[in-house]
Design an enzyme around this catalytic site. Structure first.
Site, short mmCIF file in Angstrom:
data_model
loop_
_atom_site.label_atom_id
_atom_site.label_comp_id
_atom_site.label_asym_id
_atom_site.label_seq_id
_atom_site.Cartn_x
_atom_site.Cartn_y
_atom_site.Cartn_z
N LYS A 126 11.44 13.56 -87.84
CA LYS A 126 11.05 14.81 -88.50
C LYS A 126 11.78 15.96 -87.82
O LYS A 126 12.13 15.86 -86.64
CB LYS A 126 9.53 15.02 -88.38
CG LYS A 126 8.99 16.06 -89.33
CD LYS A 126 8.73 15.49 -90.70
CE LYS A 126 8.35 16.57 -91.69
NZ LYS A 126 7.93 16.02 -92.99
N ASP A 166 10.93 19.45 -96.91
CA ASP A 166 9.50 19.50 -96.57
C ASP A 166 9.09 20.94 -96.88
O ASP A 166 9.82 21.64 -97.61
CB ASP A 166 9.28 19.16 -95.08
CG ASP A 166 7.79 18.98 -94.75
OD1 ASP A 166 7.19 18.03 -95.25
OD2 ASP A 166 7.23 19.82 -94.01
#
Ligand code: NDP
Length: 448
Positions: A126, A166
Site C-alpha cells: 500500500k 484508493d
C-alpha cells in the site's frame, strides 16, 4: 503469554503511535488464535508471525512540487511493500491529508489477506501521501503525481510492485502517474492498475469494488436464506466504491436511501437518484448539498452541526464505503435497534472493533472489508493479466469473472469459519482463509 499475545505486544512496542496498524494486527491475530495454536511450535521456530507483521520493505520519501502561485510545496509519501510470498506487491495509493505511515501499514497489512482471498497471485502492499487533491488545479495535481512517481518508479514494476487507486487517487491521478513512469523508464507495461481504457485499463475496473461488494453481500444473504431484492440499504461515502455499490444494489432490486461525504449525508426516502449523484460527484466534483438542492425528496444532514449520525436510519443492510472507523459502537447499536440484518464493509476497516463485536454478538451477518471489497484488487489483477496478454476483455467477461471470484471468496471464508468451529463468523473465516495460503507459501520459501 501466548505466541499471539507476544507478537502483538512486540508490534505495539516497535511501532509506537500507529493505532490503526495495531488495531488491524490485533483483529487479524485474535481471530487466527485457533490456527496458530495448532501449529505454534513450527510458526514460533520460524518466527512466522514476526515476519508477517513486519513489512518486507518500507519506503518513505519527500515529494516536492510547485503550486500555481510558484510556491514550492513538500508532501510526505510512503510505499509499504508488505508481503510478496504469493505474488508481486499489489495495493492502492491513498492521497488524503490524514495519511501517515501507520495508516499505510494498516492498509498494507490488510491487503495481504485480501489479495490472498481473491485466489489470484498477488502480494500485499500500500502507498500514499498526505497530499490533498481536493481544491487543487489539474496542473497542480499533475505536478504532484509526476514528482511522486519520479521517486517511486525506482521501486515498482509490472512484476515487482503494481500500485492502483484508493481514496483521492482516481483515473486522473493514475493517468499522470502512468505517463511519468513511461517517460522515465521507456516501458509500456502494466505497472499501475485503474488505468484509462485507451491505455491498458480494464473494463469494469471502475465498477469492480462496488459491484463486488454487492455480489458478496447478495451471496451471504442467499446462503442465510434471504434475498437482497426488496431490501433497504444505507451506504456511506459517495466516491468510487459507494457510487457503484449503489448502482449494483439498485440493479439487484434493493432500495438505497443514504449516501454521504466528509461534510454531510443525504437521506432520500424515494431512493438515491444515481444519475444525479454521479453528476454531482463524478462530473462536478461538488458537495452533496448540490444533490439535496436538486432533489425535493432528499434531506441533507450537516456533519459539523449534527455529528456523523447517518447510521440512525432504519435499514436492512448497511454498507460503509467511505473510510476507516466511520461506524462505531453507538452506530452499531442504532443499526441493531432498527433491525439491521447485514453489514458489509466496502471501505477498509470502516467498523470499529467494538462495533464489529457487537454486531456479531447480536447475530447480524458481518462481512469484513478484506473479503467484501476485494473485487477492486481482484479486477486489478485481471487488468494485469490483460496487460501481460496484450488483450482487452469485454465488460461482460470481466464482470462475470468478478462475480465468480466474489462468490468463491464468500464460500472460502464460510468454509474456513465452519472448519475451525466458528460458523457464521466471517471475520475469522476471512482471516483464516487468507492467512493459510500466505503462511504455506512463506514456509515453503524458507527464511526470507
Ligand atoms: P473516493 O476518494 O472515491 O471516495 C471516498 C469517499 O469517502 C468520499 O465520499 C469521501 O468524501 C469520503 N471520505 C473520505 N475520507 C473521509 C473521512 N475521513 N471522513 C468521512 N468521509 C470520508 O475513495 P474510494 O471510494 O475509492 O474508497 C473508499 C474506501 O474504500 C476506502 O476505505 C478505500 O480504501 C476502500 N477501497 C477502495 C477500493 C477501490 O477500488 N477504490 C478497493 C478496496 C477498498 P469527500 O469527497 O468529502 O472526501
Amino acid at each position: 503469554m501466548s505466541y499471539v499475545d507476544e507478537v502483538f505486544q512486540m508490534v505495539v512496542e516497535k511501532n509506537p503511535a500507529q493505532p490503526e496498524f495495531h488495531q488491524a494486527v490485533k483483529e487479524v491475530l485474535d481471530s487466527l488464535r485457533v490456527v496458530i495454536e495448532a501449529n505454534e511450535e513450527e510458526y514460533k521456530r520460524d518466527a512466522l508471525l514476526e515476519r508477517l507483521v513486519t513489512p518486507e520493505r518500507q519506503l518513505l520519501f519527500r515529494v516536492p512540487w510547485v503550486d500555481d502561485k510558484g510556491q514550492v510545496q513538500v508532501n510526505n509519501a510512503y510505499r509499504v511493500q508488505f508481503n510478496s510470498a504469493i505474488g508481486p506487491y499489489k495495493g492502492g495509493i491513498r492521497l488524503h491529508p490524514s495519511v501517515n505511515l501507520g495508516i499505510i501499514k494498516f492498509l498494507g497489512f490488510e491487503q495481504i489477506f485480501k489479495n490472498s482471498l481473491t485466489g489470484l497471485p498477488i502480494g500485499g502492499g500500500k502507498g500514499g501521501s498526505d497530499f490533498d487533491p481536493k481544491g487543487k488545479s489539474d496542473r497542480e495535481v499533475m505536478a504532484f503525481c509526476q514528482s511522486f512517481i519520479t521517486e517511486l518508479h525506482k521501486y515498482i514494476g509490472a512484476d515487482t510492485d503494481v500500485p492502483a487507486g484508493d481514496i483521492g487517487t482516481g483515473a486522473r491521478e493514475i493517468g499522470y502517474m502512468y505517463g511519468q513512469y513511461k517517460r522515465l523508464t521507456g516501458l509500456y507495461e502494466g505497472v499501475l492498475t485503474g488505468k484509462g481504457l485507451s491505455y491498458g485499463g480494464s473494463l469494469a475496473r471502475k465498477e469492480a469494488t462496488g459491484y463486488g461488494l454487492l455480489y458478496l453481500t447478495s451471496e451471504m444473504l442467499k446462503c442465510n436464506g434471504m434475498d437482497i431484492a426488496g431490501k433497504t440499504v444505507a451506504i456511506s461515502g459517495s466516491g468510487n466504491v459507494a457510487i457503484y455499490a449503489c448502482q449494483k444494489a439498485q440493479q439487484l432490486g434493493a432500495k438505497v436511501v443514504t449516501v454521504s461525504d466528509s461534510t454531510g449525508w443525504i437521506y432520500d426516502a424515494e431512493g438515491i437518484d444515481l444519475d444525479l449523484l454521479r453528476e454531482v460527484k463524478e462530473v462536478k466534483r461538488a458537495r452533496l448539498t448540490e444533490y439535496a438542492a436538486a432533489r425535493p425528496s432528499a434531506e441533507y444532514h450537516d456533519k459539523a452541526k449534527e455529528g456523523n449520525n447517518q447510521w440512525i436510519v432504519k435499514v436492512d443492510v448497511a454498507l460503509p464505503c467511505a473510510t476507516q472507523n466511520e461506524l462505531n459502537l453507538e452506530d452499531a447499536k442504532n443499526l441493531v435497534a432498527n433491525g439491521v440484518i447485514a453489514v458489509a464493509e466496502g471501505a477498509n476497516m470502516p467498523t470499529t472493533a467494538d462495533a464489529t463485536e457487537y454486531l456479531q454478538e447480536k447475530g447480524v451477518l458481518f462481512a469484513p472489508g478484506k473479503a467484501a471489497n476485494a473485487g477492486g484488487v481482484a479486477t486489478s489483477a485481471l487488468e494485469m493479466s490483460q496487460n501481460s496478454e496484450r488483450l482487452s476483455w469485454t465488460f461482460e467477461e470481466v464482470d462475470s469473472k468478478l462475480q465468480t471470484i466474489m462468490v468463491n471468496i464468500f464460500h472460502n471464508l464460510d468454509d474456513a469459519a465452519k472448519k475451525y468451529g466458528m460458523e457464521g463468523n466471517y471475520v475469522a473465516g476471512a482471516n483464516i482463509a487468507g492467512f493459510l495460503k500466505v503462511a504455506e507459501a512463506m514456509t515453503a520459501q524458507g527464511i526470507v
